[in-house]
Design a protein around this motif. Structure first.
Motif, PDB file in Angstrom:
ATOM      1  N   UNK A   1       0.798  -1.225   0.000  1.00 18.37           N
ATOM      2  CA  UNK A   1       0.000   0.000   0.000  1.00 18.37           C
ATOM      3  C   UNK A   1       0.826   1.268   0.000  1.00 18.37           C
ATOM      4  N   UNK A   2       2.141   1.141  -0.140  1.00 16.02           N
ATOM      5  CA  UNK A   2       3.020   2.309  -0.087  1.00 16.02           C
ATOM      6  C   UNK A   2       3.433   2.710  -1.497  1.00 16.02           C
ATOM      7  N   UNK A   3       3.133   3.943  -1.862  1.00 14.55           N
ATOM      8  CA  UNK A   3       3.508   4.448  -3.180  1.00 14.55           C
ATOM      9  C   UNK A   3       4.899   5.070  -3.077  1.00 14.55           C
ATOM     10  N   UNK A   4       5.913   4.353  -3.578  1.00 16.64           N
ATOM     11  CA  UNK A   4       7.306   4.784  -3.424  1.00 16.64           C
ATOM     12  C   UNK A   4       7.679   5.875  -4.407  1.00 16.64           C
ATOM     13  N   UNK A   5       7.144   5.804  -5.630  1.00 14.96           N
ATOM     14  CA  UNK A   5       7.395   6.822  -6.656  1.00 14.96           C
ATOM     15  C   UNK A   5       6.066   7.170  -7.286  1.00 14.96           C
ATOM     16  N   UNK A   6       5.791   8.481  -7.369  1.00 13.09           N
ATOM     17  CA  UNK A   6       4.463   8.926  -7.783  1.00 13.09           C
ATOM     18  C   UNK A   6       4.544   9.882  -8.978  1.00 13.09           C
ATOM     19  N   UNK A   7       4.384   9.341 -10.173  1.00  6.36           N
ATOM     20  CA  UNK A   7       4.262  10.172 -11.373  1.00  6.36           C
ATOM     21  C   UNK A   7       5.447  11.072 -11.646  1.00  6.36           C
ATOM     22  N   UNK A   8       6.648  10.539 -11.575  1.00  3.76           N
ATOM     23  CA  UNK A   8       7.857  11.342 -11.770  1.00  3.76           C
ATOM     24  C   UNK A   8       8.203  11.435 -13.252  1.00  3.76           C
ATOM     25  N   UNK A   9       8.469  12.667 -13.714  1.00  5.47           N
ATOM     26  CA  UNK A   9       8.858  12.918 -15.100  1.00  5.47           C
ATOM     27  C   UNK A   9      10.060  13.850 -15.138  1.00  5.47           C
ATOM     28  N   UNK A  10      11.026  13.555 -16.015  1.00  2.00           N
ATOM     29  CA  UNK A  10      12.167  14.444 -16.231  1.00  2.00           C
ATOM     30  C   UNK A  10      12.934  13.962 -17.448  1.00  2.00           C
TER      31      UNK A  10
ATOM     32  N   UNK B   1       8.232  10.248  -2.718  1.00  3.03           N
ATOM     33  CA  UNK B   1       7.943   9.694  -4.022  1.00  3.03           C
ATOM     34  C   UNK B   1       7.560  10.673  -5.096  1.00  3.03           C
ATOM     35  N   UNK B   2       7.394  11.952  -4.748  1.00  3.39           N
ATOM     36  CA  UNK B   2       6.960  12.953  -5.716  1.00  3.39           C
ATOM     37  C   UNK B   2       8.063  13.970  -5.978  1.00  3.39           C
ATOM     38  N   UNK B   3       8.104  14.472  -7.198  1.00  2.76           N
ATOM     39  CA  UNK B   3       9.058  15.514  -7.559  1.00  2.76           C
ATOM     40  C   UNK B   3       8.525  16.851  -7.056  1.00  2.76           C
ATOM     41  N   UNK B   4       9.268  17.489  -6.131  1.00  2.00           N
ATOM     42  CA  UNK B   4       8.785  18.747  -5.547  1.00  2.00           C
ATOM     43  C   UNK B   4       9.538  19.966  -6.064  1.00  2.00           C
ATOM     44  N   UNK B   5      10.674  19.762  -6.729  1.00  2.00           N
ATOM     45  CA  UNK B   5      11.426  20.897  -7.259  1.00  2.00           C
ATOM     46  C   UNK B   5      12.353  20.411  -8.357  1.00  2.00           C
ATOM     47  N   UNK B   6      12.645  21.301  -9.298  1.00  2.00           N
ATOM     48  CA  UNK B   6      13.556  21.006 -10.396  1.00  2.00           C
ATOM     49  C   UNK B   6      14.121  22.315 -10.895  1.00  2.00           C
ATOM     50  N   UNK B   7      15.436  22.367 -11.116  1.00  2.00           N
ATOM     51  CA  UNK B   7      16.007  23.591 -11.649  1.00  2.00           C
ATOM     52  C   UNK B   7      17.495  23.711 -11.415  1.00  2.00           C
ATOM     53  N   UNK B   8      18.003  24.901 -11.677  1.00  2.00           N
ATOM     54  CA  UNK B   8      19.414  25.189 -11.479  1.00  2.00           C
ATOM     55  C   UNK B   8      19.752  25.110  -9.989  1.00  2.00           C
TER      56      UNK B   8
ATOM     57  N   UNK C   1      16.245   5.548  -4.821  1.00  2.00           N
ATOM     58  CA  UNK C   1      16.740   4.235  -5.244  1.00  2.00           C
ATOM     59  C   UNK C   1      15.700   3.495  -6.080  1.00  2.00           C
ATOM     60  N   UNK C   2      14.435   3.605  -5.697  1.00  2.00           N
ATOM     61  CA  UNK C   2      13.377   2.968  -6.480  1.00  2.00           C
ATOM     62  C   UNK C   2      13.335   3.547  -7.884  1.00  2.00           C
ATOM     63  N   UNK C   3      13.477   4.843  -7.976  1.00  2.00           N
ATOM     64  CA  UNK C   3      13.491   5.508  -9.278  1.00  2.00           C
ATOM     65  C   UNK C   3      14.662   4.998 -10.120  1.00  2.00           C
ATOM     66  N   UNK C   4      15.851   4.960  -9.518  1.00  2.00           N
ATOM     67  CA  UNK C   4      17.034   4.459 -10.205  1.00  2.00           C
ATOM     68  C   UNK C   4      16.820   3.032 -10.704  1.00  2.00           C
ATOM     69  N   UNK C   5      16.262   2.196  -9.851  1.00  2.00           N
ATOM     70  CA  UNK C   5      16.095   0.786 -10.204  1.00  2.00           C
ATOM     71  C   UNK C   5      15.081   0.578 -11.325  1.00  2.00           C
ATOM     72  N   UNK C   6      14.148   1.489 -11.470  1.00  2.00           N
ATOM     73  CA  UNK C   6      13.233   1.409 -12.603  1.00  2.00           C
ATOM     74  C   UNK C   6      13.926   1.822 -13.897  1.00  2.00           C
ATOM     75  N   UNK C   7      14.830   2.778 -13.820  1.00  2.00           N
ATOM     76  CA  UNK C   7      15.557   3.211 -15.013  1.00  2.00           C
ATOM     77  C   UNK C   7      16.513   2.136 -15.492  1.00  2.00           C
ATOM     78  N   UNK C   8      17.091   1.402 -14.547  1.00  2.00           N
ATOM     79  CA  UNK C   8      18.115   0.407 -14.856  1.00  2.00           C
ATOM     80  C   UNK C   8      17.541  -0.982 -15.156  1.00  2.00           C
ATOM     81  N   UNK C   9      16.228  -1.152 -14.968  1.00  2.00           N
ATOM     82  CA  UNK C   9      15.598  -2.423 -15.276  1.00  2.00           C
ATOM     83  C   UNK C   9      15.499  -3.391 -14.113  1.00  2.00           C
ATOM     84  N   UNK C  10      15.947  -2.991 -12.930  1.00  2.00           N
ATOM     85  CA  UNK C  10      15.836  -3.884 -11.779  1.00  2.00           C
ATOM     86  C   UNK C  10      14.412  -3.938 -11.239  1.00  2.00           C
ATOM     87  N   UNK C  11      13.646  -2.904 -11.498  1.00  2.00           N
ATOM     88  CA  UNK C  11      12.228  -2.877 -11.164  1.00  2.00           C
ATOM     89  C   UNK C  11      11.445  -2.424 -12.389  1.00  2.00           C
TER      90      UNK C  11
END
Length: 251
Positions: A15-24, A221-228, A43-53
């Motif tokens: 029932x735990x949402x580890x990553x929620x709608x992340x885009x970049x 799990x959510x992206x709260x900021x992005x920038x320089x 880490x969950x985000x990384x593992x989805x990019x690398x194919x482990x999840x």
């Protein structure tokens, strides 16, 4: 075209949402930092990019190709290198042999292991090690190296794949301050020279703000900021959940 495009990826465990709608996206030659408090979903985000999840939803594209859900070895074949928070090398093999194994994989010659490994790709391995300041360590077993040197070996292994994208999970963890500066400056130089997109997670904020071109901040799990870097440093929400009130001092 961006090297990496991530669109709305999500992952839940029970029932735990580890990553929620992340885009970049990450551009060629860019150093993009992914930061956030413990449990933020890095880490969950990384593992989805690398194919482990496999993401529950969303897409991951590498140079325009959909790689969502591919296995790690398939992702590696398409030009993704990765380093880990805890170094992963063959301790009984020399530094050169570790890099040669990665070169054999990249050149699809692992089936030729009946030959002495030391004769294969030696010049290419030595050239890469020299670029990373490891030429004098090439003949030493990885099992006796200092931790900072192991981090460089792991970077050499990742670069042997000639990656378009380099994923670095806390690349300076466990290193002395000067080693951290040296490793990240070297990585940034190679990335810009070769047009490699770099996505890295890191808890050392001096490293992040000194070497990242752009910063993403995750919280719960959510992206709260992005920038320089300076914009992220001054973001009130980022300061509240992660950096603290003293974050605007320094760099």
């Amino acid at each position: 075209m961006a090297t990496l495009e991530v669109e709305g990826i999500q992952k839940s465990f029970g029932g735990v949402q580890a990553v929620r709608g992340v885009s970049f996206a990450v551009e060629p030659g860019e150093m993009l930092a992914l930061i956030g408090p413990n449990g933020a979903g890095k880490s969950t985000c990384f593992n989805m990019l690398n194919g482990q999840l496999r993401p529950d939803a969303g897409r991951v594209r590498l140079q325009g190709r959909d790689i969502t859900g591919l296995k790690p070895r398939e992702v590696w074949r398409l030009g993704v290198g990765r380093t880990f928070q805890i170094t992963a090398t063959f301790g009984s093999m020399t530094v050169r042999e570790n890099v040669q194994m990665a070169l054999l994989s990249h050149h699809r010659r692992l089936g030729q292991l009946w030959r002495p490994v030391a004769r294969m790709d030696a010049a290419e391995a030595d050239a890469l090690l020299a670029r990373l300041g490891m030429a004098g360590q090439a003949g030493r077993p990885c099992g006796i190296l200092a931790y900072g040197d192991l981090k460089r070996v792991e970077l050499a292994i990742a670069l042997a794949n000639q990656p378009a994208l380099l994923l670095m999970d806390e690349p300076t963890a466990g290193m002395a301050p000067q080693e951290r500066v040296s490793l990240m400056a070297l990585t940034a130089g190679i990335a810009r020279e070769r047009g490699i997109a770099v996505l890295f997670t890191e808890h050392d904020m001096d490293v992040v703000f000194s070497h990242a071109d752009r910063i993403l901040v995750l919280d719960r799990g959510a992206l709260i900021a992005e920038g320089a870097p300076q914009a992220v440093r001054n973001d009130p929400r980022v300061r509240e959940v992660y950096l603290g009130s003293g974050a605007t001092s320094g760099h």
